[in-house]
Design a protein around this motif. Structure first.
Motif, PDB file in Angstrom:
ATOM      1  N   LEU A 234       0.829  -1.205   0.000  1.00 22.81           N
ATOM      2  CA  LEU A 234       0.000   0.000   0.000  1.00 22.81           C
ATOM      3  C   LEU A 234       0.860   1.252   0.000  1.00 22.81           C
ATOM      4  O   LEU A 234       0.558   2.242  -0.705  1.00 22.81           O
ATOM      5  CB  LEU A 234      -0.926  -0.012   1.226  1.00 22.81           C
ATOM      6  CG  LEU A 234      -1.999  -1.104   1.268  1.00 22.81           C
ATOM      7  CD1 LEU A 234      -2.797  -0.999   2.562  1.00 22.81           C
ATOM      8  CD2 LEU A 234      -2.929  -1.015   0.065  1.00 22.81           C
ATOM      9  N   TRP A 235       1.942   1.238   0.785  1.00 24.86           N
ATOM     10  CA  TRP A 235       2.848   2.388   0.792  1.00 24.86           C
ATOM     11  C   TRP A 235       3.488   2.584  -0.564  1.00 24.86           C
ATOM     12  O   TRP A 235       3.617   3.726  -1.050  1.00 24.86           O
ATOM     13  CB  TRP A 235       3.912   2.165   1.870  1.00 24.86           C
ATOM     14  CG  TRP A 235       5.021   3.192   1.829  1.00 24.86           C
ATOM     15  CD1 TRP A 235       5.002   4.435   2.357  1.00 24.86           C
ATOM     16  CD2 TRP A 235       6.299   3.029   1.204  1.00 24.86           C
ATOM     17  NE1 TRP A 235       6.185   5.086   2.116  1.00 24.86           N
ATOM     18  CE2 TRP A 235       7.006   4.244   1.402  1.00 24.86           C
ATOM     19  CE3 TRP A 235       6.920   1.992   0.505  1.00 24.86           C
ATOM     20  CZ2 TRP A 235       8.303   4.427   0.925  1.00 24.86           C
ATOM     21  CZ3 TRP A 235       8.205   2.180   0.029  1.00 24.86           C
ATOM     22  CH2 TRP A 235       8.891   3.381   0.241  1.00 24.86           C
ATOM     23  N   ARG A 236       3.927   1.509  -1.224  1.00 19.34           N
ATOM     24  CA  ARG A 236       4.551   1.632  -2.549  1.00 19.34           C
ATOM     25  C   ARG A 236       3.574   2.200  -3.577  1.00 19.34           C
ATOM     26  O   ARG A 236       3.945   3.050  -4.406  1.00 19.34           O
ATOM     27  CB  ARG A 236       5.058   0.267  -3.001  1.00 19.34           C
ATOM     28  CG  ARG A 236       5.914   0.286  -4.267  1.00 19.34           C
ATOM     29  CD  ARG A 236       6.175  -1.111  -4.761  1.00 19.34           C
ATOM     30  NE  ARG A 236       4.943  -1.739  -5.218  1.00 19.34           N
ATOM     31  CZ  ARG A 236       4.401  -1.520  -6.435  1.00 19.34           C
ATOM     32  NH1 ARG A 236       4.960  -0.685  -7.286  1.00 19.34           N
ATOM     33  NH2 ARG A 236       3.267  -2.118  -6.760  1.00 19.34           N
ATOM     34  N   GLN A 237       2.314   1.740  -3.530  1.00 18.89           N
ATOM     35  CA  GLN A 237       1.327   2.266  -4.476  1.00 18.89           C
ATOM     36  C   GLN A 237       1.058   3.753  -4.245  1.00 18.89           C
ATOM     37  O   GLN A 237       0.939   4.531  -5.211  1.00 18.89           O
ATOM     38  CB  GLN A 237       0.022   1.469  -4.344  1.00 18.89           C
ATOM     39  CG  GLN A 237       0.124   0.032  -4.812  1.00 18.89           C
ATOM     40  CD  GLN A 237      -1.154  -0.741  -4.594  1.00 18.89           C
ATOM     41  OE1 GLN A 237      -2.150  -0.187  -4.122  1.00 18.89           O
ATOM     42  NE2 GLN A 237      -1.142  -2.024  -4.934  1.00 18.89           N
ATOM     43  N   GLU A 238       0.969   4.164  -2.965  1.00 17.69           N
ATOM     44  CA  GLU A 238       0.769   5.587  -2.684  1.00 17.69           C
ATOM     45  C   GLU A 238       1.947   6.427  -3.165  1.00 17.69           C
ATOM     46  O   GLU A 238       1.756   7.517  -3.757  1.00 17.69           O
ATOM     47  CB  GLU A 238       0.563   5.787  -1.187  1.00 17.69           C
ATOM     48  CG  GLU A 238      -0.750   5.218  -0.658  1.00 17.69           C
ATOM     49  CD  GLU A 238      -0.872   5.394   0.838  1.00 17.69           C
ATOM     50  OE1 GLU A 238       0.084   5.945   1.442  1.00 17.69           O
ATOM     51  OE2 GLU A 238      -1.918   4.995   1.407  1.00 17.69           O
ATOM     52  N   GLU A 239       3.166   5.932  -2.929  1.00 22.07           N
ATOM     53  CA  GLU A 239       4.337   6.675  -3.387  1.00 22.07           C
ATOM     54  C   GLU A 239       4.401   6.726  -4.906  1.00 22.07           C
ATOM     55  O   GLU A 239       4.804   7.745  -5.490  1.00 22.07           O
ATOM     56  CB  GLU A 239       5.612   6.037  -2.824  1.00 22.07           C
ATOM     57  CG  GLU A 239       5.785   6.211  -1.328  1.00 22.07           C
ATOM     58  CD  GLU A 239       5.968   7.666  -0.935  1.00 22.07           C
ATOM     59  OE1 GLU A 239       6.682   8.401  -1.665  1.00 22.07           O
ATOM     60  OE2 GLU A 239       5.379   8.082   0.079  1.00 22.07           O
TER      61      GLU A 239
END
Length: 608
Positions: A234-239
């Motif tokens: 989820l963090w990678r997709q947001e970034e």
């Protein structure tokens, strides 16, 4: 009757004449040569010599008749000084026996009581005295009675009616006050319950967030690492979305390179946590395995009591378990460590083989190094080798027979060929329980480890929520005790498809999308759970749904139509699965039979 001063010689009796006597008392006065016999028992026949003339005698046979019944006690008294009891007179005649007819008879006259009440008015003679000549009567206490206003019957009944109306008004006011107070009390209790429930939900949500935060900080289980990788994704997709919105060209490529480096560092950090957790979990698994071997035999009796029994094999396993736990401890004194090693040496010396010889050599080496004052940090590797070899010694059924029933690898090599499958991912032959088999699967695919690695590398999905929903569903179905089977064929992948594609990850009533608070229950609780007989609700809504008696009366027609539409979609999906097709056809046949019984009238006098 014989008088007290007479003797038997003076009596005159003919031959065969019966003389009836109640008590014969012989004293010293009449028979001086005879002693009084207190314990004398009268025979049935006695011979009495009777003097007929002055010089002739005749023997008379006397038959003693004894009463065959107990005389009734009709009262009496007792002399407190002498202790003699005196009974009241009773009949000496033998009562006449009634013929036994076999029927119990009752007399109506003796049982029926007639009562009659008749009031009697006794005469009361009174007199009055008036004042007259020669007689004075005081009038101090006299009262003057003046007749009041005459009250008619209509006025009397009218006044009583008004009084009754007043009483009814006050009574109805009292009832209204009680109703209002009860409503106010119910409202107060309802508001207090709602506030308490809101506080409970808030605490549960905070506790859930705290547990998730604790899991991400200190992951220990597979589910914890799934949540960690899911949060990373989820963090990678947001970034990625932020970089695409903010940068372009070379700056975008540089930002993606920095993002990749950060992702690699986070994956490496997660890997370190996984190694530490695997080591800790492995030690816990070993202790749990040895403890299971050392448990006594248990069985439950008919009365519910549990009986435990230790055998020679369980005692042996318990002894080895205690030794292994002792040599695995690090913070112990030098003398205690030497005692444990000597105990281990004596234990393994009972069997001579290459493994025991190697353990004995390592024990001698450690004792020698400890005598030379070698630091403990330099002995860690040697101690781990001893623990590993001794664990191998414990897992050998020849040395520990109790471990044979718990080992996953069977002792007979021929049994390995029955439940072994080939994994196309790691290209290894593994037992069948190492392969996840969804309900829609037709072939054996990859093993659990390969699926886990693929999920961590690419999709990074978290299945913990769906596993919890499936676990709660299976527990609730087991409580029904109606031999439910479909729920145990469904895996968490199948449940995930139903929740995401059919139910939209939200409650059918309140549209709540928090999967931690959602549960699946039966739509119609009279039939077993199935994908076409289920509904997704929150926990509170599920409790209220299971208490309903009639779904048609509780829900609107549009809502029931929407639920039936979801059931049809589930039937269409699971009809393609061979394992589910048989249950689907059986449920359809049962539904058709129920509709036929409802629509067809039953003739009078016909049994169903």
């Amino acid at each position: 009757m014989v008088e007290d001063n007479e003797t038997l010689r003076r009596t005159r009796a003919n031959f065969d004449e019966i003389i009836q006597s109640e008590e014969l008392y012989l004293d010293q006065e009449h028979f001086p040569g005879k002693a009084v016999q207190q314990d004398y028992h009268m025979p049935d026949l006695i011979t009495v010599r009777v003097q007929t003339d002055s010089d002739s005698f005749q023997d008379v046979i006397v038959k003693i008749e004894r009463p065959t019944y107990q005389k009734p006690f009709l009262g009496g008294f007792k002399n407190t000084i002498t202790g003699i009891e005196f009974h009241n007179a009773g009949s000496q005649t033998i009562p006449k026996k009634r013929l036994e007819k076999g029927i119990q008879l009752f007399c109506r006259e003796t049982q029926t009581v007639f009562e009659k009440n008749k009031p009697q008015q006794t005469r009361n003679t009174t007199s009055t005295q008036m004042t007259k000549i020669g007689v004075y009567v005081s009038n101090v206490t006299d009262k003057l009675v003046i007749p009041g206003k005459y009250l008619t019957a209509e006025e009397y009944h009218k006044r009583r009616l008004e009084a009754v109306i007043v009483l009814q008004k006050y009574f109805r006011r009292w009832l209204a006050v009680n109703v209002v107070q009860n409503l106010r009390e119910e409202k107060r209790l309802r508001l207090a319950w709602e506030a308490q429930e809101e506080l409970r939900r808030k605490k549960e949500k905070e506790e859930k967030l705290r547990r998730e935060h604790e899991r991400r900080l200190n992951p220990k289980t597979k589910d914890d690492f799934e949540l960690l990788y899911h949060a990373l994704e989820l963090w990678r997709q947001e970034e990625t979305e932020r970089i695409n919105r903010t940068f372009t060209g070379a700056e975008r490529k540089a930002a993606f390179c920095g993002l990749l480096e950060q992702e690699v560092q986070l994956i490496a950090s997660i890997g370190k946590h996984k190694l530490n957790a695997d080591e800790e979990n492995q030690q816990k698994a070993i202790l749990c395995f040895l403890d299971k071997c050392a448990q006594p035999k248990r069985w439950r009796a008919y009365d519910g009591k549990v009986t435990e029994m230790d055998t020679q094999y369980t005692l042996r396993a318990r002894e080895l378990f205690e030794i292994y736990r002792s040599i695995s401890m690090n913070d112990i004194l030098k003398e205690e460590r030497i005692d444990v090693l000597l105990t281990l040496r004596r234990t393994v010396k009972e069997h001579e083989c290459k493994l025991t010889q190697e353990i004995v050599e390592l024990i001698d080496r450690e004792v020698d190094l400890m005598s030379r004052e070698v630091k403990e940090c330099n002995l860690e590797g040697l101690r781990k080798r001893i623990c590993t070899l001794f664990l191998q010694y414990i897992k050998t059924p020849k040395f520990n027979p109790e471990v044979a029933r718990i080992l996953k690898v069977p002792q007979d090599p021929l049994k390995l060929y029955k439940n072994v499958n080939f994994c196309h991912g790691c290209e290894s032959y593994l037992p069948s329980n190492e392969f996840p088999v969804p309900a829609n699967s037709c072939t054996i695919g990859r093993c659990r480890l390969c699926c886990k690695l693929d999920n961590e590398a690419r999709q990074r999905e978290a299945f913990l929520k769906y596993k919890l929903i499936l676990e709660n569903l299976r527990k609730s179905e087991a409580d029904y005790q109606d031999d439910a089977k479909i729920v145990f064929l469904v895996q968490h992948q199948d449940l995930q498809y139903m929740i995401e594609n059919i139910w939209g990850c939200q409650s059918a009533l309140s549209a709540c999308s928090d999967l931690y608070d959602l549960v699946m229950v039966r739509w119609d609780k009279q039939h077993e759970w199935s994908p076409w007989n289920t509904i997704l609700l929150t926990k509170d809504e599920a409790d209220a749904h299971l208490k309903l008696c009639s779904l048609e009366k509780a829900y609107e027609e549009a809502f029931i139509h929407r639920i039936n539409h979801k059931h049809i979609r589930a039937k269409y999906y699971y009809a393609q699965i061979p394992a589910m097709a048989s249950f689907l056809h059986r449920s359809d046949n049962q539904a058709i039979a129920n509709e036929f019984l409802i629509a067809t009238p039953i003739p009078t006098g016909t049994k169903t």
